[in-house]
Design an enzyme around this catalytic site. Structure first.
Site: not given
Lengths: 430, 430
Positions: B186, B209, B255, B258, B322-323, B356, B410, B415
Site C-alpha cells: 500500500q 520484502n 551476512q 540478514h 552484491e558484496h 553497511d 532514413e 527532418h
C-alpha cells in the site's frame, strides 16, 4: 490543430495527456513468444521471423561478405556524413568519462567509486520504412567508449532476408561484434535468454514499436536491464516573437513525420507567432512525402498560448518533453529553469534534427514524461558505478565504535561482532 | 555447509544459483491493492494498514511532536554514531558531483550535459525486527546533496501506530520532507498514484520484502522509476592463507543473519583456510541472538575451493556478488579484474559492516546478479543527465549537409527540411 488560450493549471494534465497504450492486449503474445524462444532457441526465432517478417533465414548472423557488400553499396557522400556524425558523437560522449572518485572519509578509511563497462550489451535497431542507422551510431559509439566487451545488434530482415546496408555499414564502422537478422519480440527474447546463435546480454538498448517496448519491459523480469521504457516521440517548442515561424513549423513537422502518434506541442506568449506557425505548417506539410503521417500527428498537436514565461515554464516542467526547443528572448530563463526534459535545443539555428543526427548529443531520450525520472542514453548508460573500500587498522578503530552501536541498535549482532573481533585483535597486538 | 572442490565451469551456474522467487503468486495481490489505492486513496491505505500491520492510524503523517519525542528518546551515544556515519556518507557522495560537461564538437556547435535532481522521490524503509535507520541515511543524504525537492519517506507502523524512533530521528536529521506511517504494497501504491495525504513521486528507493519488491516492479508500469530490482542480500569472500579465519567467519555470519535466504559464499585457493573458517563459523554462530536465521543461511552456504586465482576471478565475475570481500595476497589482481560486483571490501580490516553503516559508501546495492548491469545507489541515482545544445549560423553550416544527407537516407524529409530552410535563410542574408 488545437489552439488553446490560457489553459488553467488544473486542465494541464488533460491537455498534455499522452495517447494511452493498450499494453494488456500485447502482453499475452509477448509472454508466449518469450516462453517459446527460451525453450526452443533458434528454432522459435526462425518461426517468428518467417511469421512476422515473411523471411526465411538460413544463417541468422550477418556474414563478412554481406558487410563488404553493404560497405560497397553506400555512397561516399553518406559515408562522409556518417563519419562526421560519428566524430561528433564520439567527442561528446568521450568527454563524459569520469575519473575514479577517491575519498578518505576519515583517517584510514579509503573509499572510491569506479565505473566499469557492462560486459555484454544488445542493441535493437528497427527495420521498416525508416532504416535508423543513426541509432546505431548513438548506441554503439558510447558502448565502445565505455569498453563494453560484446556488442550484439539485432535488426529485422526484409522479405528477401537482408538488413538495410546503411545499418550494416554503421554497425561495422562502430565496432559492433555480432549482427543478427532478427527483429521484434523474438529478438528481445533471444537476447534475454540466449539461443544457439544469439548471445544472452546484460542490457538491451534501442527503440522499437509497442511490441518491442513491451518485450523489453518483460525482459527486465528475467534479469536483463533496459535503457529506458519507451513511448511515441515528442517535441515541445517554446517560442516568442524572436522566433522564425517557418523554422518553428519545420521543427514541429520533423517531429510529426515520425508517426501518427507523435506528440507535437507549441507553447507561446505570442498569439501572433502561433498564428504564423499555423500558416507555415500548412504550407510546408503539403510538400512532405510522409504527409499522411504528419497530418495525423499535426491534427492532434496543441498550440498553447500562455500569459507569461513563468507559466510557460511551469507547464513545460509538468509535461517533461523528450525534445525541448527554446526560441525565446529569455532562453536562459528556460534553460536554467527546466527540470524535466530529455534534450534541450536553444536558439533559432538549433533544429531538433541536429541532435537527431550530427551535433554529438544522443538521440535516445526519455519520452512519455519519463524525462522526470530517467536520463537519456549517455556514456554512463553503458557502465555500472562500483564502490571499493580499504580500511586500515587505524581506520577501523576510527569508525568501529559507531558501527558497533548502530548494528546493535538495528538488532544485528553478527554485524557488530565482525567489528568487535577486529578491534580486539588490534588491542591484543599492543 | 557445502564444501565444493574444483567445480567444473559448466557446473558453476547451478552451484551459484540463487533461490528462485515465486513472483506469480504475489502479483495478483499486488495488482489488486494497487487498483484499490488508485481508486480510493487514503481509505484503501488505512484498510490495508489495519489488515497487514494490525494498526489503526488516524493521522498518516508523522507529526512534529512525534519527531520531537523520537529525538528525545535516542541515546546520545547512538546520535553520535549516526552523526559520524552521516558525515562520512556525505563526504563520499558529495565527491561524486560532476561538473557540466561542455564540448564544442565542431565550430559553432556547442553541446553540454548537466545533471539535475529528480524533483520528487520516495524512500521506503521496512519495519519489522530490524529497524533500518541506516538505510534512511544511505538514501536521504545523497538525495539532499543531489537537490531533490520533495523527499517522502514511508515506513510501516507497529501495532500501536508508531514508527521506530531511530528511523524518525534519522529521517528528520537528513531533511526528509514528509514521513508517513504506511508500509508494504500500500505504501508503494500510494507513492505511485498519490493519495489525499501521500504525495505521488517520480522515483522510489529502498529495500523491502518480496511484496514490496513486486510492488516496486509494478510501479514502473505506471511511470515511476525505481532504484533497482531487489533480491536477498549476498556476500562472496575470496580468501587465501593471508586471511584471518575468525574475521572471514564473522563476515559470512553477518551476512547470514540478514535472512534464511541470504547468500553466503567463500571462494578460496586454500583448503586449510576453508576448514579453519568452517570451524570458526560453528564457534561464533552459537553466540548469535539471530542464530536461527543465520543457521539456515549457513546451511545453504558454499565453501568453494579452486586451483588458482584466475579461476576464482572468473567464477566471481560469473556470480556478480552484491558484496565482495577480498582477503588475498593478490588483492590488486581481484580489485582490478572484477567486472561484476556491487561493493568491494579489500583487506583483513575491512568488514562488510563498515560499508553497511559508517565508512561512507552506499549499502543499497544490486543483488541477484544485477551487479552485471546495475549500479548501486549513488549520487547519480537521484539525478537525470540532460543534454543541451546551442548552434550558431556557422555551426549549422558546418553540420547541415551531413544532417540533410542522413535524414534523406532514413527517409525523413521533414527532418532534412528543418535544416534546409535554415541554410537557405543564412544564404539569403548574404
Amino acid at each position: 490543430m488545437n489552439k488553446i488560450y490560457n489553459p488553467k493549471p488544473e486542465t494541464w494534465s488533460s491537455i498534455l495527456e499522452r495517447p494511452t497504450k493498450t499494453v494488456d492486449d500485447i502482453e499475452a503474445t509477448v509472454k508466449e513468444i518469450f516462453k517459446e524462444v527460451q525453450k526452443k532457441g533458434d528454432l522459435a526465432v526462425a518461426k517468428y521471423t518467417s511469421l512476422f517478417d515473411g523471411a526465411s533465414i538460413e544463417k541468422l548472423e550477418v556474414s563478412k561478405a554481406e558487410i563488404e557488400m553493404a560497405i560497397a553499396s553506400i555512397s561516399s557522400e553518406l559515408k562522409e556524413a556518417i563519419q562526421l556524425a560519428k566524430t561528433n558523437i564520439k567527442k561528446f560522449h568521450s568527454a563524459q568519462k569520469t575519473n575514479r572518485v577517491v575519498v578518505e572519509t576519515i583517517e584510514g578509511v579509503n573509499c572510491w567509486q569506479e565505473k566499469r563497462p557492462i560486459q555484454k550489451i544488445g542493441l535493437y535497431i528497427p527495420g521498416g520504412t525508416a532504416p535508423l542507422f543513426s541509432t546505431v551510431l548513438m548506441l554503439a559509439v558510447p558502448a565502445k567508449i565505455a569498453g563494453c566487451n560484446e556488442i550484439v545488434l539485432c535488426s529485422p530482415p526484409d522479405k528477401s532476408g537482408n538488413i538495410n546496408p546503411a545499418i550494416l555499414y554503421a554497425a561495422n564502422l562502430c565496432g559492433v561484434t555480432k549482427i543478427l537478422k532478427v527483429g521484434g519480440i523474438q529478438a528481445i527474447a533471444a537476447m534475454t535468454f540466449g539461443t544457439e546463435t544469439i548471445p544472452k546480454v546484460y542490457k538491451i538498448f534501442g527503440p522499437g514499436n509497442q511490441f518491442v517496448t513491451v518485450a523489453k519491459q518483460l525482459a527486465t523480469q528475467f534479469g536483463v536491464a533496459i535503457d529506458m521504457p519507451a513511448g511515441p516521440s515528442e517535441l515541445l517548442i517554446v517560442a516568442d516573437d524572436t522566433a522564425v515561424p517557418a523554422f518553428v513549423a519545420s521543427d514541429l513537422l520533423s517531429q510529426a513525420e515520425h508517426g501518427a502518434d507523435s506528440q507535437v506541442i507549441l507553447v507561446s506568449t505570442s498569439k501572433k507567432l502561433i498564428d504564423a506557425v499555423e500558416t507555415e505548417i500548412q504550407i510546408q506539410m503539403d510538400l512532405l512525402p510522409r504527409k499522411n503521417i504528419a497530418e495525423k500527428a499535426i491534427a492532434n498537436s496543441k498550440l498553447i498560448f500562455v500569459e507569461n514565461d513563468t507559466i510557460a515554464l511551469e507547464l513545460i516542467n509538468e509535461y517533461g518533453p523528450e525534445h525541448f526547443i527554446i526560441c525565446s528572448e529569455f532562453d536562459d530563463f528556460y534553460s536554467n529553469g527546466v527540470h524535466n526534459a530529455g534534450s534541450i535545443f536553444i536558439g533559432n539555428y538549433t533544429p531538433e534534427s541536429a541532435g537527431d543526427y550530427a551535433s554529438g548529443t544522443n538521440h535516445t531520450l526519455p519520452t512519455n514524461g519519463y524525462a522526470k525520472n530517467y536520463s537519456g542514453v549517455n556514456l554512463d548508460s553503458f557502465t555500472k558505478a562500483m564502490t571499493f573500500q580499504k580500511i586500515t587498522k587505524k581506520g577501523i578503530q576510527n569508525i568501529g565504535k559507531a558501527i558497533e552501536i548502530m548494528a546493535e541498535a538495528e538488532g544485528l549482532q553478527a554485524h557488530k561482532n565482525a567489528v568487535t573481533l577486529r578491534l580486539k585483535a588490534i588491542e591484543n597486538e599492543k
